[in-house]
Scaffold this motif. Structure first.
Motif, PDB file in Angstrom:
ATOM      1  N   CYS A 192      77.255  80.338   8.139  1.00  0.00           N
ATOM      2  CA  CYS A 192      78.115  81.217   7.329  1.00  0.00           C
ATOM      3  C   CYS A 192      79.350  80.459   6.834  1.00  0.00           C
ATOM      4  O   CYS A 192      80.086  79.843   7.610  1.00  0.00           O
ATOM      5  CB  CYS A 192      78.536  82.430   8.154  1.00  0.00           C
ATOM      6  SG  CYS A 192      79.645  83.522   7.260  1.00  0.00           S
ATOM      7  N   ILE A 209      81.946  81.761   5.553  1.00  0.00           N
ATOM      8  CA  ILE A 209      83.182  82.525   5.772  1.00  0.00           C
ATOM      9  C   ILE A 209      83.742  82.254   7.173  1.00  0.00           C
ATOM     10  O   ILE A 209      84.926  81.983   7.346  1.00  0.00           O
ATOM     11  CB  ILE A 209      82.923  84.045   5.584  1.00  0.00           C
ATOM     12  CG1 ILE A 209      82.287  84.312   4.210  1.00  0.00           C
ATOM     13  CG2 ILE A 209      84.204  84.850   5.781  1.00  0.00           C
ATOM     14  CD1 ILE A 209      83.141  83.954   3.019  1.00  0.00           C
ATOM     15  N   CYS A 210      82.849  82.299   8.207  1.00  0.00           N
ATOM     16  CA  CYS A 210      83.328  82.139   9.592  1.00  0.00           C
ATOM     17  C   CYS A 210      82.911  80.788  10.169  1.00  0.00           C
ATOM     18  O   CYS A 210      83.033  80.568  11.372  1.00  0.00           O
ATOM     19  CB  CYS A 210      82.785  83.278  10.451  1.00  0.00           C
ATOM     20  SG  CYS A 210      80.977  83.264  10.546  1.00  0.00           S
ATOM     21  N   CYS A 228      82.534  88.833  11.892  1.00  0.00           N
ATOM     22  CA  CYS A 228      82.457  88.445  10.470  1.00  0.00           C
ATOM     23  C   CYS A 228      81.535  89.417   9.733  1.00  0.00           C
ATOM     24  O   CYS A 228      80.377  89.598  10.108  1.00  0.00           O
ATOM     25  CB  CYS A 228      81.940  87.016  10.338  1.00  0.00           C
ATOM     26  SG  CYS A 228      81.617  86.529   8.635  1.00  0.00           S
ATOM     27  N   CYS A 234      78.310  87.645   7.502  1.00  0.00           N
ATOM     28  CA  CYS A 234      77.058  87.294   8.188  1.00  0.00           C
ATOM     29  C   CYS A 234      76.714  88.321   9.261  1.00  0.00           C
ATOM     30  O   CYS A 234      75.775  88.131  10.032  1.00  0.00           O
ATOM     31  CB  CYS A 234      77.168  85.894   8.798  1.00  0.00           C
ATOM     32  SG  CYS A 234      78.460  85.766  10.045  1.00  0.00           S
TER      33      CYS A 234
HETATM   34 ZN   LIG Z   1      80.149  84.770   8.979  1.00  0.00          ZN
END
Ligand SMILES: [Zn+2]
Length: 385
Positions: free
Chosen positions: A297, A299-300, A315, A318
């Motif tokens: 992921c 984002i995280c 998150c 995901c």
């Molecule tokens: Zn994530």
């Protein structure tokens, strides 16, 4: 009678030179009028001068009314008085007044043209060229076209060419030759837009493989970008039309390792060099084995947890798993090779297919797939071009 001709003429009015408007014609007419009556010729010259010297269109109209006006005009009144004259004077005055009228009308018309032209040039002269200009609005490529171009660049660098195939496709190419069983649920009228029982709007870009392989001999390295259609209920994450790009690599000795190497290169180019990938088994009728590509992921960073000052939370992108599903892929099914006339004992190949909307949504954190097709400039203008 000649005194009456000058009634209404204001001695203060500016005078002009009529012979500048109609050079020869004016002098001839004055000479002609003098032979009839010198006083008529004199009155004509005075009126001709004030018409030629009218400083504005408004002044010209006012002066025209006083000399040629249908009710108050001096010439009109004089013409009306002709029947009262002694018979021998009627002809002289009738012809003279009509000639004067024609001449004055000509001068009036030419002076009006001059005044209109200079009014127009004054408007142009009022143009301030030092004011900043208004910039024309400039469009840019749609965000999905940008993503598609970026992918085409990437695959071009890996030796792939572009192959495009029809959006309206034969059922046989969309399903049959891609090893879909006759009763496969994707062939249901609820899932696919059928034009007639044998023709439909393609549900994926994979029919392009079939067309390319029927047309060409291996080895092949092709990508298939384009729009596809599904009979979906439209919501935040589903549209009934979206964009895909398939890839196909066929040759005498293409292996699963080639597939993994290609998709790792793709993932690092699109999601960043630090991204991790994993392959998990999945079923598609046209590949065997089939593999779903996941990337860690973005984002995280693959942790599944989003940290902030207030603490940590799961998150949402995901859903806490740390992985994002990116595309479907696999080794081309032997039945697909047979359907296009290739010998599966002699050639092998891999294929993959990705959704462009999904790539753009993840990269730019777009919450709704519908935004891509709504043509709202407030949305489309946010993406760098
Ligand atoms: Zn994530």
């Amino acid at each position: 009678m000649t005194d009456d001709l000058l009634v209404g003429l204001d001695p203060a009015w500016e005078r002009g030179d009529p012979s500048q408007l109609i050079p020869d014609n004016h002098r001839e007419r004055v000479a002609e009028l003098k032979t009839r009556d010198p006083l008529l010729a004199e009155a004509y010259e005075r009126w001709a001068e004030v018409l030629a010297g009218a400083p504005t269109i408004r002044d010209l109209e006012q002066r025209t009314t006083m000399v040629l006006g249908r009710e108050r005009g001096a010439l009109t009144k004089a013409l009306a008085g002709i029947p009262k004259l002694p018979i021998e004077q009627r002809r002289v005055w009738g012809a003279g007044l009509n000639s004067a009228k024609l001449g004055l009308e000509g001068i009036r018309d030419l002076r009006r043209v001059d005044l209109e032209a200079s009014a127009e040039s004054r408007t142009t002269a009022g143009l301030d060229v030092t004011l900043p200009g208004r910039r024309p609005w400039v469009g840019r490529r749609h965000v999905l076209a940008q993503v598609q171009d970026e992918l085409l660049d990437l695959f071009h660098g890996l030796g792939y060419s572009v192959y495009t195939s029809p959006e309206m496709e034969l059922d046989e190419y969309n399903f049959g030759k891609l090893n879909f069983a006759p009763d496969h649920p994707a062939r249901d009228a609820h899932d696919t837009y059928f034009v007639d029982p044998a023709v439909l709007l393609r549900t994926h870009t994979s029919p392009g493989w079939v067309r390319a392989m029927e047309e060409r001999e291996p080895p092949l390295r092709l990508v298939f970008p384009g729009r596809v259609y599904r009979a979906e209920q439209v919501d935040a994450s589903h549209m009934d039309q979206f964009h895909q790009m398939d890839g196909l690599c066929v040759g005498p000795d293409v292996s699963m390792a080639d597939l993994k190497g290609t998709l790792d290169t793709f993932a690092r180019a699109i999601y960043g060099a630090q991204v991790r990938t994993r392959f998990i088994p999945i079923y598609f009728p046209f590949v065997e084995p089939g593999a779903q590509l996941d990337v860690s992921c973005v984002i995280c960073d693959g942790t599944g947890v989003r940290r902030s000052k207030d603490g940590s939370s799961r998150c949402a992108v995901c859903k806490g798993t740390g992985w994002l599903e990116v595309l479907g892929s696999g080794m081309v099914h032997p039945n697909v090779f047979r359907a296009v006339g290739y010998d599966p004992e002699k050639v092998s190949g891999f294929a993959f297919g990705m959704g462009l909307e999904r790539i753009a949504m993840l990269r730019y954190d777009v919450p709704e797939i519908r935004l891509f097709l709504e043509n709202d400039l407030r949305f489309l203008g946010q993406f760098p071009s």
